[in-house]
Design an enzyme around this catalytic site. Structure first.
Site, PDB file in Angstrom:
ATOM      1  CG  HIS A 427      67.566  12.741   6.439  1.00 36.72           C
ATOM      2  ND1 HIS A 427      67.934  11.450   6.754  1.00 36.72           N
ATOM      3  CD2 HIS A 427      68.575  13.266   5.714  1.00 36.72           C
ATOM      4  CE1 HIS A 427      69.134  11.217   6.247  1.00 36.72           C
ATOM      5  NE2 HIS A 427      69.543  12.300   5.619  1.00 36.72           N
ATOM      6  CB  CYS A 758      31.811   0.563 -14.627  1.00 34.98           C
ATOM      7  SG  CYS A 758      30.157   0.556 -13.895  1.00 34.98           S
TER       8      CYS A 758
END
Length: 805
Positions: A427, A758
């Site tokens: 919830h 990279c």
């Protein structure tokens, strides 16, 4: 001949066109019962009491005028008055006599249901508001549900209570926020055969990632017992992710799973009118195992995909779904008991990005499951009892054990929410997403570790683990409009290690992942040296051995723990960027880093300079690590062959010689990774001057090069990149380093193999990125926070060079 009812409609009689008559929940159940049960989706039978019954009840009892008087001027400013009025409205509806004939119709329909399922059948009684579950407003959880209802007397009472729950405090509050007139919303009641998940498990499914909105996964939450505990956030459930595209192709892509604590479960009560359900503690052995098998997870995912595809076709647009499921502990069958459109992520703009970044970190108070990707700071307010909600002040951070719909009027005023219990579909999580506030659930002990009035920072911007830091820490928000941003010819890829960030980061415009760091997954998600799992007998008694036993509990073959966890981490990154390439660098720990893993000291030599020692390719064919490398290969095979993520490209780091390259490829082939089979490409890091000098020879072995500018600079300039004493000499922009990089790019082009980079330099220096574009590199892989900035610079550079698309 079937009986004709005035107020009753069976599921088989309903469709989505009946929302005004029976509300969104019942209309959806009817649609699925009619259309999807014949296709193998199991849905329990049941019936709806139409909204006309509610309208007739109000009119026949003559209570509408008093109801409107009570509701006039209703405001949340005075919470006591708000609660008092809500109680009176519920009382008026509950005490009103049922319209003539309604009680007998409900009793008659119940008898028919009992004829199908057995005498005194147990049923669930659920509300279904006529404005509920609309694509832009989910009324989920605003009204009441009643489980394990048996017999006509209990059923009639539950129906009356359901009707009265149209005026729960949370429903009144929700309608005020949504701008709905309290008297233009009616209520239908759904009566459905209970599934005996009290003897098995149940939970919630979303057909997207609830945090990032990533659409290609199914998220399944599961816990023991009836499903109310998962929805209410009373338990920390198990969590599973399944990748939809390759699931549809027949693969088994459970790309992630996380064991929840599942401390309690809801089961049937005594059967009296007072104790219909109750919570009991889950035995320790059940807490420590998943409550679904992999086959059941895949079956649920297939049901979810079928439901989503059906609703998408029906609506004529993309329709992610929020689904509830239950497993019958008697028959072992899995049922869908509710489905509605997801109403938070599906409403967000996909071409607009907000990126929250913490400027600095502080002492950690607690950690839990991150909900959303935002950051908030402010004073904490610890609320341990619903009766103390009036103490809360707007802008405070709500800290509670858990939340229920009764807390929603206060949650709307919170800067952030932190709970002890709950998972990402509880919830508190659902309401936080609707409100757009950061939330951390399942912390375990936030109400103990955080004091009211203490300034704290709630950070949900660091992946799926959320952190509550001590103090109000500075942070910034970057807002990026992604619409209309062109793609450069040079591929702009991303460096990524943390799988938890993959779904969110994949939204940044990119061409894939140029470097996925395997060692990050090993160090943070596995934590154990692979050889310690192959040879556990070599680990001495003590702390390491105890921790390894705890981590690998449930694995008869401890190597499978490594393979599964590593495969899940790689697969999560590969799924996030699919079908774009994801280059996965095989483990590149140095010996001192390997030794710091659990059990690592038993297998690692002590080296004077690990930076240029026993690392990378040299390890993979060596007897001291060969069996560990086999586990890495098994994980990659699992990702590619079992999960179907063929966009993964393995990359060999620190390959010193051509001979080493041949040995590693042979070792990979021995473990089922044969270059060229199934489209498998293999890249190599280009970070040693010998890689550049022998570029043509290396090109015959590998499909691509990724320049590691950090190590290439280190070995070209003879500088230990870890040494502060000579740090001023280390510079990737040195002419000698740049000359070698130019040779790599030219060599790749000459040999028709991929060339990329990279290393850190392009992320730090835009001019360095411009140099790479001028040289004609195929791809530049960047740190995520540099991607957009460097993309713009590359576009400018390509335009200057006449290379623009």
């Amino acid at each position: 001949m079937e009986k004709t009812y005035r107020y009753i409609r069976w599921f088989k009689e309903l469709s989505l066109d009946d929302v005004p008559l029976v509300g969104g929940k019942n209309a959806s159940l009817g649609e699925m019962y009619r259309e999807l049960v014949p296709k193998g989706v199991k849905i329990p039978n049941g019936f709806a009491v139409t909204a006309e019954a509610y309208g007739d009840l109000v009119r026949s009892a003559g209570i509408l005028t008093e109801m409107k008087t009570v509701a006039a001027g209703l405001s949340r400013e005075d919470l006591e008055d708000f609660a008092r009025r809500g109680h009176r409205l519920r009382e008026l509806v509950y005490q009103a006599p049922l319209p003539e004939g309604l009680a007998e119709e409900i009793a008659s329909a119940y008898r028919t249901l009992c004829a199908e399922y057995g005498e005194n059948a147990d049923v669930a009684v659920r509300s279904s508001a006529t404005a509920e579950d609309l694509p832009t407003a989910s009324f989920a959880g605003q009204q009441e549900s009643y489980l394990n209802i048996r017999g006509t007397a209990q059923l009639l009472d539950a129906c009356r209570r359901c009707l009265a729950s149209l005026f729960t405090d949370r429903a009144l509050s929700y309608r005020i926020d949504q701008g709905f007139d309290h008297f233009r919303v009616a209520l239908s009641v759904g009566v459905m055969k209970m599934i005996r998940s009290d003897l098995a498990s149940s939970g919630v499914i979303f057909t997207l990632d609830t945090e990032s909105g990533f659409r290609d996964v199914v998220l399944i939450n599961a816990s023991w017992g009836l499903g109310e505990n998962v929805v209410q956030g009373a338990v920390n459930p198990d969590e599973f992710f399944v990748f939809k595209p390759t699931l549809k192709e027949g693969f088994r892509p459970v790309i992630g799973k996380k064991l929840g604590e599942k401390k309690i479960k809801m089961i049937y009560g005594t059967g009296t009118t007072k104790v219909l359900t109750r919570n009991v503690e889950v035995p320790k052995e059940d807490r420590r195992r998943f409550c679904l098998t992999e086959e059941e997870v895949l079956a649920l995912a297939r049901h979810a995909v079928a439901i989503e595809e059906y609703y998408t076709r029906k609506a004529g647009r993309d329709m992610p779904m929020d689904i509830e499921w239950a497993k019958d502990g008697v028959t072992g069958e899995i049922f869908i008991v509710q489905a509605r459109p997801e109403t938070v992520q599906s409403q967000k703009r996909l071409d607009f990005l907000e990126i929250y970044r913490l400027a600095e970190k502080g002492p950690v108070l607690v950690r839990g499951v991150s909900v959303g990707e935002k950051i908030a700071a402010g004073p904490a307010r610890v609320i341990t009892d619903v009766h103390r909600l009036q103490e809360f002040r707007p802008g405070e951070i709500l800290v509670a054990d858990t939340t229920t719909p009764d807390w929603e009027p206060v949650m709307k005023k919170a800067a952030a929410i932190v709970t002890n219990r709950g998972g990402r579909t509880c919830h508190a999580a659902i309401v936080s997403r609707e409100l757009g506030v950061p939330s951390i659930v399942g912390t375990g002990d936030a109400t103990v570790k955080v004091a009211s009035g203490r300034k704290i920072t709630v950070c949900c911007a660091e992946g799926e683990t959320g952190t509550v830091y001590d103090g109000a820490l500075p942070f910034r928000v970057e807002k990026v409009d992604l619409s209309g941003l062109p793609r450069p010819r040079t591929k702009i890829m991303m460096n990524l290690g943390n799988p938890e960030e993959a779904f969110a980061l994949s939204r940044i415009p990119n061409d894939g992942v140029g470097l996925a760091r395997m060692e990050f997954i090993i160090g943070n998600h596995i934590k154990v040296h692979p050889m310690a799992l192959v040879h556990p007998e070599r680990i001495e008694e003590g702390k390491d051995r105890e921790e390894i036993e705890e981590l690998t509990r449930g694995y008869s073959d401890k190597g499978n723990y490594f393979v599964e966890r590593l495969a899940e981490g790689i697969a999560t990154i590969a799924a996030a960027f699919h079908p774009r390439p994801v280059v996965v660098r095989l483990s590149d720990f140095k010996t001192n880093e390997y030794a710091s893993l659990l059990g690592g000291k038993a297998f690692e030599p002590v080296e004077e300079n690990p930076m240029i020692g026993f690392r990378g390719a040299s390890r993979y064919y060596d007897d001291r690590y060969r069996e560990g490398f086999a586990l890495e290969c098994r994980a990659l095979r699992r990702v590619r062959d079992v999960m179907g993520l063929r966009n993964v490209i393995p990359m060999i780091p620190f390959c010193r010689t051509v001979g080493e390259g041949e040995k590693v490829l042979a070792e990979m082939a021995k473990n089922g990774l044969v270059r060229g089979e199934g489209g498998l490409k293999v890249y190599v890091m280009c970070e040693i001057p010998n890689n550049v000098i022998l570029i043509d020879a290396f090109s015959r072995l590998f499909d691509g090069f990724s320049i590691g500018s950090n190590d290439l600079t280190q070995l070209t300039l003879g500088v230990d990149r870890d040494s502060a004493l000579v740090a001023h000499v280390f510079d990737e922009r040195d002419p000698g380093v740049m000359a070698l990089i130019s040779r790599v790019i030219e060599g790749g082009r000459r040999n028709r193999v991929h060339s990329g980079i990279c290393g850190q330099a392009p992320s730090d220096y835009p001019d360095f990125a411009a140099f790479l574009v001028r040289e004609g590199i195929d791809s530049i892989s960047l740190n995520p926070d540099s991607v957009l900035k460097i993309t713009v610079r590359v576009l400018e550079m390509e335009k200057e060079l006449g290379k623009a698309r």
